[in-house]
Structure formats: structure tokens, C-alpha cells
Motif scaffolding. Structure first.
Motif, PDB file in Angstrom:
ATOM      1  N   VAL A 101       1.005  -1.307  -0.129  1.00 26.05           N
ATOM      2  CA  VAL A 101      -0.032  -0.057   0.143  1.00 26.05           C
ATOM      3  C   VAL A 101       0.991   1.173   0.103  1.00 26.05           C
ATOM      4  CG1 VAL A 101      -1.695   1.210   1.362  1.00 26.05           C
ATOM      5  CG2 VAL A 101      -1.875  -1.168   1.518  1.00 26.05           C
ATOM      6  N   THR A 102       0.618   2.116  -0.661  1.00 23.54           N
ATOM      7  CA  THR A 102       1.199   3.363  -1.011  1.00 23.54           C
ATOM      8  C   THR A 102      -0.059   4.428  -0.525  1.00 23.54           C
ATOM      9  OG1 THR A 102       2.812   2.730  -2.393  1.00 23.54           O
ATOM     10  CG2 THR A 102       2.399   5.332  -2.021  1.00 23.54           C
ATOM     11  N   SER A 127       3.851  10.969   1.447  1.00 26.90           N
ATOM     12  CA  SER A 127       3.416  10.003   1.288  1.00 26.90           C
ATOM     13  C   SER A 127       4.113   8.819   1.977  1.00 26.90           C
ATOM     14  CB  SER A 127       3.526   9.286  -0.111  1.00 26.90           C
ATOM     15  OG  SER A 127       4.677   9.183  -0.378  1.00 26.90           O
ATOM     16  N   PHE A 128       3.622   7.788   2.249  1.00 26.73           N
ATOM     17  CA  PHE A 128       4.152   6.487   3.048  1.00 26.73           C
ATOM     18  C   PHE A 128       3.868   5.175   2.284  1.00 26.73           C
ATOM     19  CE2 PHE A 128       0.306   7.581   5.484  1.00 26.73           C
ATOM     20  CZ  PHE A 128      -0.243   6.214   5.649  1.00 26.73           C
ATOM     21  N   PHE A 129       4.752   4.407   2.718  1.00 29.82           N
ATOM     22  CA  PHE A 129       4.580   2.838   2.239  1.00 29.82           C
ATOM     23  C   PHE A 129       4.246   1.986   3.084  1.00 29.82           C
ATOM     24  CE2 PHE A 129       6.441  -1.034   0.607  1.00 29.82           C
ATOM     25  CZ  PHE A 129       5.685  -1.288  -0.404  1.00 29.82           C
ATOM     26  N   GLU A 130       3.539   1.098   3.109  1.00 25.83           N
ATOM     27  CA  GLU A 130       3.087  -0.196   3.681  1.00 25.83           C
ATOM     28  C   GLU A 130       3.682  -1.491   3.155  1.00 25.83           C
ATOM     29  OE1 GLU A 130      -0.450  -0.236   5.977  1.00 25.83           O
ATOM     30  OE2 GLU A 130      -0.784   1.861   5.254  1.00 25.83           O
ATOM     31  N   PRO A 131       4.785  -2.072   3.393  1.00 31.03           N
ATOM     32  CA  PRO A 131       4.958  -3.331   2.904  1.00 31.03           C
ATOM     33  C   PRO A 131       4.088  -4.317   3.174  1.00 31.03           C
ATOM     34  CG  PRO A 131       6.787  -2.627   4.120  1.00 31.03           C
ATOM     35  CD  PRO A 131       5.703  -1.758   4.630  1.00 31.03           C
ATOM     36  N   PRO A 132       3.884  -5.724   2.242  1.00 33.22           N
ATOM     37  CA  PRO A 132       3.024  -6.583   2.571  1.00 33.22           C
ATOM     38  C   PRO A 132       3.043  -7.040   4.049  1.00 33.22           C
ATOM     39  CG  PRO A 132       3.940  -7.050   0.297  1.00 33.22           C
ATOM     40  CD  PRO A 132       4.700  -5.660   1.020  1.00 33.22           C
ATOM     41  N   VAL A 153      -3.265   3.490  -2.561  1.00 31.30           N
ATOM     42  CA  VAL A 153      -3.042   2.488  -3.686  1.00 31.30           C
ATOM     43  C   VAL A 153      -2.573   1.307  -3.245  1.00 31.30           C
ATOM     44  CG1 VAL A 153      -2.158   2.240  -5.996  1.00 31.30           C
ATOM     45  CG2 VAL A 153      -2.709   4.670  -4.912  1.00 31.30           C
ATOM     46  N   PHE A 154      -3.573   0.127  -3.512  1.00 29.55           N
ATOM     47  CA  PHE A 154      -3.190  -1.023  -2.996  1.00 29.55           C
ATOM     48  C   PHE A 154      -2.748  -1.778  -4.283  1.00 29.55           C
ATOM     49  CE2 PHE A 154      -6.370   0.270   0.025  1.00 29.55           C
ATOM     50  CZ  PHE A 154      -6.070  -0.357   1.227  1.00 29.55           C
ATOM     51  N   VAL A 155      -1.797  -2.743  -4.172  1.00 26.86           N
ATOM     52  CA  VAL A 155      -1.315  -3.527  -5.289  1.00 26.86           C
ATOM     53  C   VAL A 155      -1.357  -5.128  -4.395  1.00 26.86           C
ATOM     54  CG1 VAL A 155       0.416  -4.428  -6.849  1.00 26.86           C
ATOM     55  CG2 VAL A 155       0.007  -2.022  -6.423  1.00 26.86           C
ATOM     56  N   ALA A 156      -2.254  -5.848  -4.852  1.00 28.98           N
ATOM     57  CA  ALA A 156      -2.591  -7.184  -4.000  1.00 28.98           C
ATOM     58  C   ALA A 156      -2.940  -8.424  -5.012  1.00 28.98           C
ATOM     59  CB  ALA A 156      -3.458  -7.004  -2.785  1.00 28.98           C
ATOM     60  N   ASP A 157      -3.064  -9.474  -4.466  1.00 29.83           N
ATOM     61  CA  ASP A 157      -3.504 -10.461  -5.234  1.00 29.83           C
ATOM     62  C   ASP A 157      -5.010 -10.508  -5.742  1.00 29.83           C
ATOM     63  OD1 ASP A 157      -1.235 -12.193  -4.949  1.00 29.83           O
ATOM     64  OD2 ASP A 157      -1.741 -13.183  -3.334  1.00 29.83           O
ATOM     65  N   GLU A 158      -5.472 -10.814  -6.736  1.00 33.19           N
ATOM     66  CA  GLU A 158      -6.778 -10.836  -7.243  1.00 33.19           C
ATOM     67  C   GLU A 158      -7.682 -11.435  -6.140  1.00 33.19           C
ATOM     68  OE1 GLU A 158      -9.495  -9.272  -9.344  1.00 33.19           O
ATOM     69  OE2 GLU A 158      -7.590  -9.603 -10.643  1.00 33.19           O
TER      70      GLU A 158
END
Length: 167
Positions: A101-102, A127-132, A153-158
Motif C-alpha cells: 500500500v502506498t 506519502s508513506f509505504f506499507e510493505p505486505p 493505492v493497493f497492489v494485491a492478489d486478485e
């Protein structure tokens, strides 16, 4: 350069290719308009785990979906964008997110603490970043009198549950 009035400008008649482009654009807009309810239902389904209840945050806080898109160049992954609004003194319970997540602050100031790290305050434009898998212990409006907002903004598994609140 001198100013020119609109009356002095003469526009040529549209070419056949311009007319076809306009018609094609209108046809696409119509097709998108018909598909939009399905798309928004899909987005709502994907984002349902993000929508906080009163037990998970303060009453003036909300999470609004902006968009969710499969990443064709990264099979099985999806990018999801949400607006998180915190009322004065607002917060979220400790939680973790699937994927990365950013967060980008668009209004006010946000206090954040990941895992055992320090509590940090971020202002508009930061901004800040959250690792998985990281634990987000503090996510709160830094002000007791003004609202705050961020875009996440999330980048995750479908199909992943994007937010899991901790007990």
C-alpha cells in the motif's frame, strides 16, 4: 501575439475521418455507459472488506472506492485505489493489508505507525509505504478540529481481502 475573436475564426467542415472518429467515440461512450453498473458492482465487491463499520473506526470516517483494475502485465494482481477520509480526531483500528500500500495525503495531517516503528506525521503532498503483511498500529487524523484525507493505492492478489482488522 494579438488576441483574436471567436467570430474571426473559420472552421473547416469536418473530414470523413473526423466524423467517423466522433461516431466511434460516442459508440464507445454508450458501451461503457451500459457496462458501468456492472463495473461499479465489481469494484464495490472488491472493496467491501475496506469499508469500515463504526466498531472499526470513528463515526465521521469513511473509505470511498475510486477504482480497481486487474494488472494485465502482472497476472493475478490488481491495483485498487481508495479515498480515506478522517473526521476531526478520526482513526482506524490497528490492521494489516494484503499486498503493498502506498498512501498519499491530500488534506490535513495523518499520524501513522507501522509495526514497532516510530509514530510519524505526514502532511499534504507527502506519502508513506506499507510493505505486505506489515501491521498498521496507528492510522489517524493528527487534528482534533480539522478533517484529513489520504488516497491509498493497493497492489494485491486478485480477490484478496485488502484490510484485516486486528483483535
Amino acid at each position: 501575439m494579438t488576441a483574436m475573436s471567436f467570430a474571426a475564426v473559420q472552421c473547416p467542415a469536418p473530414s470523413r475521418s473526423t466524423t467517423l472518429a466522433v461516431v466511434a467515440g460516442l459508440a464507445c461512450a454508450l458501451a461503457i455507459g451500459k457496462a458501468l453498473p456492472v463495473t461499479m458492482d465489481t469494484v464495490s465487491g472488491v472493496l467491501a472488506p475496506l469499508c469500515a463499520t463504526a466498531a472499526e473506526s470513528s463515526p465521521l470516517d469513511k473509505v470511498e472506492p475510486i477504482g480497481s483494475y486487474a494488472l494485465p502485465n502482472v497476472p493475478g494482481k490488481r491495483v485498487t485505489i481508495v479515498r480515506v477520509s478522517y473526521g476531526p480526531g478520526g482513526f482506524s483500528r490497528p490492521h494489516r493489508h494484503a499486498g503493498s500500500v502506498t498512501a498519499y495525503i491530500t488534506k490535513g495531517e495523518i499520524r501513522s505507525q507501522l509495526g514497532g516503528g516510530p509514530v510519524e506525521t505526514f502532511g499534504v503532498g507527502q506519502s508513506f509505504f506499507e510493505p505486505p503483511g506489515s501491521t498498521h498500529l496507528v492510522s489517524a487524523n493528527a487534528s482534533a478540529t480539522e478533517p484529513a484525507e489520504l488516497i491509498a493505492v493497493f497492489v494485491a492478489d486478485e480477490g484478496a481481502q485488502l484490510t484485516t482488522f486486528l483483535e
